[in-house]
Design a protein around this motif. Structure first.
Motif, PDB file in Angstrom:
ATOM      1  N   THR A 247      -4.310  24.010  34.303  1.00  0.00           N
ATOM      2  CA  THR A 247      -4.525  23.519  35.665  1.00  0.00           C
ATOM      3  C   THR A 247      -4.748  22.018  35.693  1.00  0.00           C
ATOM      4  O   THR A 247      -4.147  21.298  36.500  1.00  0.00           O
ATOM      5  CB  THR A 247      -5.722  24.253  36.300  1.00  0.00           C
ATOM      6  OG1 THR A 247      -5.412  25.651  36.388  1.00  0.00           O
ATOM      7  CG2 THR A 247      -6.007  23.717  37.690  1.00  0.00           C
TER       8      THR A 247
ATOM      9  N   SER B 190     -11.698  23.947  35.243  1.00  0.00           N
ATOM     10  CA  SER B 190     -10.925  25.182  35.217  1.00  0.00           C
ATOM     11  C   SER B 190     -10.669  25.551  33.770  1.00  0.00           C
ATOM     12  O   SER B 190     -10.739  24.694  32.883  1.00  0.00           O
ATOM     13  CB  SER B 190      -9.597  25.016  35.961  1.00  0.00           C
ATOM     14  OG  SER B 190      -8.950  26.262  36.111  1.00  0.00           O
TER      15      SER B 190
ATOM     16  N   GLY C 256       3.166  26.805  38.272  1.00  0.00           N
ATOM     17  CA  GLY C 256       2.292  25.659  38.464  1.00  0.00           C
ATOM     18  C   GLY C 256       2.027  25.258  39.899  1.00  0.00           C
ATOM     19  O   GLY C 256       1.504  24.166  40.142  1.00  0.00           O
TER      20      GLY C 256
ATOM     21  N   GLY D 254       1.105  22.614  30.327  1.00  0.00           N
ATOM     22  CA  GLY D 254       0.462  23.373  31.391  1.00  0.00           C
ATOM     23  C   GLY D 254      -1.040  23.274  31.319  1.00  0.00           C
ATOM     24  O   GLY D 254      -1.613  22.410  30.657  1.00  0.00           O
TER      25      GLY D 254
ATOM     26  N   GLN E 291      -7.881  13.413  31.153  1.00  0.00           N
ATOM     27  CA  GLN E 291      -7.878  14.836  30.856  1.00  0.00           C
ATOM     28  C   GLN E 291      -8.923  15.171  29.798  1.00  0.00           C
ATOM     29  O   GLN E 291      -9.173  14.375  28.890  1.00  0.00           O
ATOM     30  CB  GLN E 291      -6.511  15.266  30.312  1.00  0.00           C
ATOM     31  CG  GLN E 291      -5.371  15.152  31.290  1.00  0.00           C
ATOM     32  CD  GLN E 291      -5.386  16.232  32.344  1.00  0.00           C
ATOM     33  OE1 GLN E 291      -5.955  17.307  32.142  1.00  0.00           O
ATOM     34  NE2 GLN E 291      -4.768  15.952  33.477  1.00  0.00           N
TER      35      GLN E 291
ATOM     36  N   GLU F 202     -11.533  25.585  40.012  1.00  0.00           N
ATOM     37  CA  GLU F 202     -10.407  26.480  40.275  1.00  0.00           C
ATOM     38  C   GLU F 202     -10.584  27.755  39.466  1.00  0.00           C
ATOM     39  O   GLU F 202     -10.695  27.716  38.232  1.00  0.00           O
ATOM     40  CB  GLU F 202      -9.085  25.804  39.931  1.00  0.00           C
ATOM     41  CG  GLU F 202      -7.855  26.651  40.229  1.00  0.00           C
ATOM     42  CD  GLU F 202      -7.573  26.857  41.714  1.00  0.00           C
ATOM     43  OE1 GLU F 202      -6.727  27.710  42.043  1.00  0.00           O
ATOM     44  OE2 GLU F 202      -8.207  26.171  42.545  1.00  0.00           O
TER      45      GLU F 202
ATOM     46  N   ARG G 253      -1.377  20.041  34.717  1.00  0.00           N
ATOM     47  CA  ARG G 253      -0.351  20.060  35.771  1.00  0.00           C
ATOM     48  C   ARG G 253      -0.827  19.315  37.021  1.00  0.00           C
ATOM     49  O   ARG G 253      -0.026  18.656  37.690  1.00  0.00           O
ATOM     50  CB  ARG G 253       0.026  21.498  36.118  1.00  0.00           C
ATOM     51  CG  ARG G 253       0.903  22.163  35.057  1.00  0.00           C
ATOM     52  CD  ARG G 253       1.633  23.360  35.643  1.00  0.00           C
ATOM     53  NE  ARG G 253       2.325  24.124  34.630  1.00  0.00           N
ATOM     54  CZ  ARG G 253       3.544  23.853  34.170  1.00  0.00           C
ATOM     55  NH1 ARG G 253       4.187  22.796  34.635  1.00  0.00           N
ATOM     56  NH2 ARG G 253       4.101  24.622  33.255  1.00  0.00           N
ATOM     57  N   ALA G 254      -2.101  19.404  37.337  1.00  0.00           N
ATOM     58  CA  ALA G 254      -2.625  18.614  38.456  1.00  0.00           C
ATOM     59  C   ALA G 254      -2.471  17.130  38.156  1.00  0.00           C
ATOM     60  O   ALA G 254      -2.099  16.334  39.034  1.00  0.00           O
ATOM     61  CB  ALA G 254      -4.087  18.963  38.708  1.00  0.00           C
TER      62      ALA G 254
ATOM     63  N   ASP H  43      -1.667  24.728  40.431  1.00  0.00           N
ATOM     64  CA  ASP H  43      -2.104  23.520  39.749  1.00  0.00           C
ATOM     65  C   ASP H  43      -1.695  22.279  40.535  1.00  0.00           C
ATOM     66  O   ASP H  43      -2.485  21.331  40.694  1.00  0.00           O
ATOM     67  CB  ASP H  43      -1.505  23.458  38.351  1.00  0.00           C
ATOM     68  CG  ASP H  43      -1.742  24.721  37.541  1.00  0.00           C
ATOM     69  OD1 ASP H  43      -2.753  25.407  37.800  1.00  0.00           O
ATOM     70  OD2 ASP H  43      -0.923  25.026  36.661  1.00  0.00           O
ATOM     71  N   SER H  44      -0.458  22.278  41.026  1.00  0.00           N
ATOM     72  CA  SER H  44       0.002  21.152  41.842  1.00  0.00           C
ATOM     73  C   SER H  44      -0.785  21.068  43.143  1.00  0.00           C
ATOM     74  O   SER H  44      -1.057  19.970  43.643  1.00  0.00           O
ATOM     75  CB  SER H  44       1.496  21.307  42.151  1.00  0.00           C
ATOM     76  OG  SER H  44       2.250  21.276  40.957  1.00  0.00           O
TER      77      SER H  44
ATOM     78  N   ALA I 193      -8.679  30.712  38.841  1.00  0.00           N
ATOM     79  CA  ALA I 193      -7.565  30.947  37.910  1.00  0.00           C
ATOM     80  C   ALA I 193      -7.508  32.333  37.280  1.00  0.00           C
ATOM     81  O   ALA I 193      -6.717  32.563  36.373  1.00  0.00           O
ATOM     82  CB  ALA I 193      -7.548  29.885  36.809  1.00  0.00           C
TER      83      ALA I 193
END
Length: 399
Positions: free
Chosen positions: A90, A194, A378, A88, A107, A228, A93-94, A381-382, A230
């Protein structure tokens, strides 16, 4: 323009428990929990207070994220259920959503362990500030609409489905910035920020933001910065983010829970006038080129640059809807098929109303999806991953 999507700032290992109302109800009875003590705001110091908080969220049909005093509480609770281990955060998951469409990303991670190495898609590379392996799982609770929980002095029924996150995650609270981030940003087309929401030490947050400022010096001037929100554990920390980053943020995203916290009142998400007033109030507080709010009914951007992001917002809504109906295992063809589904009529009414009331607003109604097994984990995030699809590099043609 750069050639990569860089997503950060922290990933997590998630324990996704399979909802079981009987187990929750039995715990409520075991701990002697009464309806009158249900609250989402009390400290979570043990399993009893965790169950109190879950029941309070279910009663309201709300979602949220809360700090737990110890990771052992998370593990104790998860052991009572069938649990799936997933990744997980953000950014992660993105990135997984982008991977489903064959789009690679980089990442920025703050923790690493064998779960991350095993589960991260091959298309995702990473830079990390972790100096060793750690595991501090996030508990993810997803409950369905109409779930009934009975305990000693009555029962509660959830008015809708939603998801809850509970964690004690020292690496994400520390949010150390990897020295390699600046180099990664040199070729970025877009950068997702995020995760600062989980920090609880204001002096440390200030240092991390200063480190991020330095890394951002490497980002191309034409790269998109998506922030984001969050949901901050310490709400006033958001102002430190704004002081450092507002001048660089192109799109500032949040969900309806965060919107209502910022405007300090409930918002009727199906009343165009109420939504418009809340969006304008939030944008006055956070004056970015595009303030984007995403909900189960619609996604709407306001601000001077909002209209230019309409295609990205449409892609974001499509991605979140695809995950909602199919979970993580969807394909590019599933994503395309979602676009053929009908839209929420009430969502369309809100979008049309807000666009009439706010010059330059750009909204997209949600899809109308009927499924007995919705995925509420999620989705935001998606949504971000779907937004970034529009900014992904176009692959070079093969000879």
């Amino acid at each position: 323009m750069g050639t990569t999507l860089v997503l950060g700032l922290g990933g997590t290992v998630d324990y996704e428990v399979r909802w079981d109302a009987e187990v929750i109800g039995a715990l409520a009875v075991q701990y002697g929990i009464r309806r009158a003590e249900l609250t989402t705001m009390a400290p979570i110091v043990d399993e009893r207070s965790l169950v109190v908080t879950i029941l309070a969220f279910v009663l309201d049909g709300a979602g949220g994220e809360r700090f737990v005093e110890s990771s052992e509480v998370v593990k104790q609770f998860a052991d009572r259920f069938t649990t799936e281990i997933t990744l997980g955060g953000t950014g992660v998951r993105a990135g997984i959503a982008l991977d489903r469409l064959g789009i690679p990303s980089v990442q920025h991670l703050v923790s690493i362990d064998d779960h991350v190495r095993r589960l991260m898609p091959a298309s995702i590379s990473w830079v990390s500030s972790a100096t060793g392996d750690t595991l501090d799982p996030h508990l993810i609770v997803q409950y369905p609409p109409g779930t009934v929980i009975r305990f000693d002095d009555g029962e509660i029924v959830s008015p809708s489905s939603n998801r809850l996150i509970f964690a004690n995650d020292p690496p994400n609270r520390s949010m150390a910035i990897a020295p390699e981030l600046g180099d990664a940003l040199t070729e970025a087309r877009a950068f997702l920020v995020s995760g600062f929401n989980t920090m609880q030490d204001e002096a440390l947050l200030e240092r991390r933001l200063t480190d991020l400022d330095a890394a951002l010096e490497h980002l191309p001037a034409d790269a998109l910065v998506y922030y984001e929100d969050a949901g901050f554990y310490v709400r006033r920390f958001a102002e430190r983010i704004w002081a450092h980053l507002l001048r660089r943020i192109d799109v500032y995203g949040m969900n309806e829970d965060e919107l209502q916290e910022y405007v300090d009142r409930p918002v009727d998400l199906l009343d165009p006038a109420d939504v418009a007033a809340a969006l304008l109030a939030a944008h006055r507080l956070i004056p970015v080129p595009a303030l984007l709010v995403h909900t189960q009914h619609w996604a709407i951007a306001v601000g001077p640059a909002a209209a230019g992001h309409r295609d990205a917002v449409a892609s974001a809504v499509q991605m979140a809807a695809t995950r909602f109906r199919l979970g993580d295992g969807f394909t590019a063809s599933d994503f395309e098929a979602t676009a053929l589904l009908s839209r929420s009529a009430r969502g369309e009414d809100v979008v049309e109303g807000v666009e009439r009331m706010i010059t330059g607003a750009a909204g997209v109604p949600a899809f109308r999806i009927d499924t007995a097994t919705p995925t509420t984990i999620g989705l935001g995030d998606s949504f971000v991953g779907g937004f970034l699809v529009v900014h992904a590099p176009v692959p070079e043609p093969q000879p």
